[in-house]
Structures are given as structure tokens and as C-alpha cells.
Write a protein that holds these residues in place. Structure first.
Motif, PDB file in Angstrom:
ATOM      1  N   TYR A  52      25.918 -12.637 -35.499  1.00  0.00           N
ATOM      2  CA  TYR A  52      24.994 -14.056 -34.166  1.00  0.00           C
ATOM      3  C   TYR A  52      23.801 -14.955 -34.902  1.00  0.00           C
ATOM      4  CZ  TYR A  52      28.108 -11.981 -30.881  1.00  0.00           C
ATOM      5  OH  TYR A  52      29.416 -11.806 -30.022  1.00  0.00           O
ATOM      6  N   THR A  53      23.118 -14.431 -35.955  1.00  0.00           N
ATOM      7  CA  THR A  53      22.666 -14.781 -36.420  1.00  0.00           C
ATOM      8  C   THR A  53      22.645 -15.602 -37.839  1.00  0.00           C
ATOM      9  OG1 THR A  53      22.126 -12.520 -37.161  1.00  0.00           O
ATOM     10  CG2 THR A  53      20.459 -14.410 -38.512  1.00  0.00           C
ATOM     11  N   VAL A  55      25.726 -18.173 -37.187  1.00  0.00           N
ATOM     12  CA  VAL A  55      25.757 -18.717 -35.912  1.00  0.00           C
ATOM     13  C   VAL A  55      23.773 -19.399 -35.730  1.00  0.00           C
ATOM     14  CG1 VAL A  55      26.205 -19.806 -34.056  1.00  0.00           C
ATOM     15  CG2 VAL A  55      28.144 -18.309 -34.706  1.00  0.00           C
ATOM     16  N   GLU A  56      22.948 -18.905 -35.650  1.00  0.00           N
ATOM     17  CA  GLU A  56      21.887 -19.421 -35.630  1.00  0.00           C
ATOM     18  C   GLU A  56      21.509 -20.634 -36.675  1.00  0.00           C
ATOM     19  OE1 GLU A  56      20.084 -19.493 -32.485  1.00  0.00           O
ATOM     20  OE2 GLU A  56      21.898 -19.370 -31.666  1.00  0.00           O
ATOM     21  N   ILE A  57      22.188 -19.870 -37.970  1.00  0.00           N
ATOM     22  CA  ILE A  57      21.138 -21.198 -38.603  1.00  0.00           C
ATOM     23  C   ILE A  57      21.918 -22.050 -39.542  1.00  0.00           C
ATOM     24  CG2 ILE A  57      22.424 -19.596 -40.997  1.00  0.00           C
ATOM     25  CD1 ILE A  57      19.515 -19.190 -42.542  1.00  0.00           C
ATOM     26  N   LYS A  59      22.934 -23.719 -37.426  1.00  0.00           N
ATOM     27  CA  LYS A  59      22.458 -25.195 -35.961  1.00  0.00           C
ATOM     28  C   LYS A  59      21.750 -25.592 -37.144  1.00  0.00           C
ATOM     29  CE  LYS A  59      23.229 -22.658 -31.920  1.00  0.00           C
ATOM     30  NZ  LYS A  59      22.654 -21.704 -30.365  1.00  0.00           N
ATOM     31  N   LYS A  60      21.082 -25.208 -38.147  1.00  0.00           N
ATOM     32  CA  LYS A  60      20.158 -25.549 -38.782  1.00  0.00           C
ATOM     33  C   LYS A  60      20.586 -27.048 -40.166  1.00  0.00           C
ATOM     34  CE  LYS A  60      17.112 -23.809 -36.693  1.00  0.00           C
ATOM     35  NZ  LYS A  60      16.098 -24.236 -35.445  1.00  0.00           N
ATOM     36  N   SER A 222      19.326  -9.096 -44.426  1.00  0.00           N
ATOM     37  CA  SER A 222      19.820  -9.219 -42.951  1.00  0.00           C
ATOM     38  C   SER A 222      20.130  -8.336 -42.124  1.00  0.00           C
ATOM     39  CB  SER A 222      20.865 -10.788 -42.713  1.00  0.00           C
ATOM     40  OG  SER A 222      22.493 -10.117 -43.809  1.00  0.00           O
ATOM     41  N   ILE A 245      16.123 -17.119 -40.096  1.00  0.00           N
ATOM     42  CA  ILE A 245      16.436 -16.797 -38.638  1.00  0.00           C
ATOM     43  C   ILE A 245      16.245 -15.282 -37.925  1.00  0.00           C
ATOM     44  CG2 ILE A 245      18.261 -17.109 -36.900  1.00  0.00           C
ATOM     45  CD1 ILE A 245      17.158 -19.646 -37.361  1.00  0.00           C
ATOM     46  N   THR A 247      17.233 -11.364 -37.663  1.00  0.00           N
ATOM     47  CA  THR A 247      18.264 -11.213 -37.437  1.00  0.00           C
ATOM     48  C   THR A 247      18.553 -10.509 -36.081  1.00  0.00           C
ATOM     49  OG1 THR A 247      18.030  -9.904 -39.355  1.00  0.00           O
ATOM     50  CG2 THR A 247      19.531  -8.990 -37.978  1.00  0.00           C
ATOM     51  N   ASN A 248      20.313 -11.111 -35.506  1.00  0.00           N
ATOM     52  CA  ASN A 248      20.029 -11.011 -34.003  1.00  0.00           C
ATOM     53  C   ASN A 248      20.192  -9.410 -33.478  1.00  0.00           C
ATOM     54  OD1 ASN A 248      21.939 -10.688 -31.693  1.00  0.00           O
ATOM     55  ND2 ASN A 248      21.447 -12.502 -31.564  1.00  0.00           N
ATOM     56  N   ASP A 251      23.951  -7.857 -34.137  1.00  0.00           N
ATOM     57  CA  ASP A 251      24.369  -8.082 -35.319  1.00  0.00           C
ATOM     58  C   ASP A 251      23.676  -6.349 -36.836  1.00  0.00           C
ATOM     59  OD1 ASP A 251      25.205 -10.331 -35.323  1.00  0.00           O
ATOM     60  OD2 ASP A 251      23.748 -11.404 -35.917  1.00  0.00           O
TER      61      ASP A 251
END
Length: 253
Positions: A52-53, A55-57, A59-60, A222, A245, A247-248, A251
Motif C-alpha cells: 500500500y505504501t 502504490v502511493e509512491i 503516484k509520483k 519501509s 511516503i 509506511t501504511n 503493510d
């Protein structure tokens, strides 16, 4: 795993690593590869199952203008190694401007499949990963083959990306060399171009630049809650920006 299947995998391993010192990624003389050489780079540190972390990075990432590079260690410790591998393989298949470098944890997985055991890895973190692959009914042997064929470096005239970096060591691309690009913990040497690596977790939300070796460590840790780090590097080898980002919790909880 049957004996014949294990022999087949071992033959691939011997062929791959017995006849070729290392695999790299260099630019061929075709239009798409030359276009990639003109791109800037977005380099992502150790993911370690933190889907999930990741997926967020991602996006950059500007997929039209940046070459995406993973420094390895996609798996282990975090909760979603299978999802991370699936995501990275999808990106690799769908984008020409992406490369995934092999990490020591991918090698540990391969050695488990080839030898039928890998006691140290299994006890540390590997059993969780193997159980996850089995639960998701993902082909462990096919995944091992993919891991096996990941390159050990990405290199241009201005940058070198490996998992653990180049130090003062003979045969740094020997996968069993504890001071080589998969395992190194020693001080890196200055090779006349920028090095980017992971492997040694910094345990803080900030990558580290070493001026003497002209190198970036982007493994911020992470799977220990310190986030995934990515750095954007120009094609000339200059830092453009740093992205971290957090850590979610899913995760690692």
C-alpha cells in the motif's frame, strides 16, 4: 518439488550465473531504448512487502518522462510480498521504461527453491513469504525463475544503480560475495559517477548522501515503519527531488 524439476531449475541457475558474470541493463540501439536514455530517473528504495505504501509512491512517477528503477528487495518482512511482486511485474510488462534490480532477498528466495531449503532465510522472514505465496496460489517456481533473471545493475555514463553498492572488493557482481552488490555493508568507493543503492536500512525518514563515495542510500526502512523513499535524478546524474511516503500501517501491522 520433484527431483527433475529441481535439477532443471539448478541447470538454469548454473547457466545464468556460471557463464555470465552479471546481468546488466544497457541501452540498445533502437528508438525506444534511446528515448529511455534521454529520460530522467525515478529510483525507488527497498519495498519489502509494503504494497500500500508502494502504490502511493508510484503516484509520483511520471511514466512519460521518467525511467523507473527499483533497487531490489521487493519481498519479505512486510505483509504483502505477493501483491508487490504482482504490481512490479505488471509495470515491467506494460512499460518499457522500467527496470527491477535484484536484491539479496530475491536471491534468498531463489536459493530456497533450488536447494529445497534455506534455513537462515526461512527462520528470519522467508517462511512468512512462502506461506503467503502458497495461500495466494502463486507459482513459487515460476516466481523464482523471474527473480533469478533480474539484473544486478542499471548503469549509464552518469549513474550506477545496484542493490547494495560497489565497495573496494574483487568481483562485486559475484552473487556469493558478501562485499558484492547484493550483500555489501562496507563503505562504498567513488567510481566516478553517482551510485544509488539500498540494502542497509537507515531507520529514519530521510535518504543519506555520502559525499566521499558520491552515493545515495535510499533504504529508509519501509518495513520498520520509516517509509519508502524515491529520488528523482536527472539524466546528467544530478538530484532533482526526494520523495518519502510514510509506511501504511496495513503493510506492517
Amino acid at each position: 518439488m520433484g527431483l527433475n524439476r529441481r535439477k532443471w531449475l539448478k541447470q538454469i541457475f548454473v547457466t545464468t550465473f556460471g557463464l555470465v558474470i552479471f546481468k546488466d541493463k544497457s541501452f540498445a540501439n533502437n528508438d525506444s531504448e534511446l528515448k529511455n536514455e534521454l529520460m530522467d530517473y525515478f529510483i525507488i528504495g527497498d519495498v519489502h512487502g509494503c504494497y500500500y505504501t508502494l502504490v502511493e509512491i508510484l503516484k509520483k512517477w511520471n511514466s512519460e518522462k521518467e525511467y523507473l528503477i527499483f533497487v531490489g528487495d521487493l519481498i519479505d518482512r512486510g505483509n504483502f510480498s505477493t501483491l508487490v511482486v504482482k504490481k512490479c511485474r505488471e509495470i515491467e510488462q506494460n512499460y518499457n521504461n522500467c527496470i527491477i534490480i535484484k536484491g539479496n532477498h530475491e536471491l534468498e528466495f531463489v536459493e530456497y527453491v533450488i536447494n529445497g531449503e534455506n534455513k537462515n532465510w526461512i527462520e528470519q522472514c522467508g517462511q512468512k513469504t512462502i506461506n503467503e505465496f502458497k495461500k495466494q496460489k502463486i507459482d513459487i517456481e515460476e516466481t523464482s525463475s523471474w527473480f533469478m533473471n533480474l539484473p544486478l545493475k542499471f548503469e549509464t555514463n552518469n549513474i550506477l544503480v545496484t542493490h547494495a553498492g560497489i565497495s573496494e572488493s574483487n568481483n562485486p557482481y559475484n552473487e556469493n560475495n558478501m562485499h558484492g552488490v547484493l550483500w555489501n555493508r562496507k563503505e562504498l568507493k567513488n567510481i566516478g559517477k553517482l551510485q544509488i543503492h539500498g540494502h542497509t536500512p537507515l531507520m529514519k525518514n530521510e535518504p543519506k548522501f555520502n559525499e566521499s563515495s558520491n552515493s545515495w542510500n535510499i533504504d529508509t526502512g519501509s518495513c520498520y515503519g520509516y517509509g519508502i523513499t524515491g529520488i528523482k535524478i536527472s539524466k546528467s546524474g544530478k538530484l532533482k527531488s526526494t520523495i518519502i511516503i510514510n509506511t501504511n500501517e496495513k503493510d506492517i501491522a
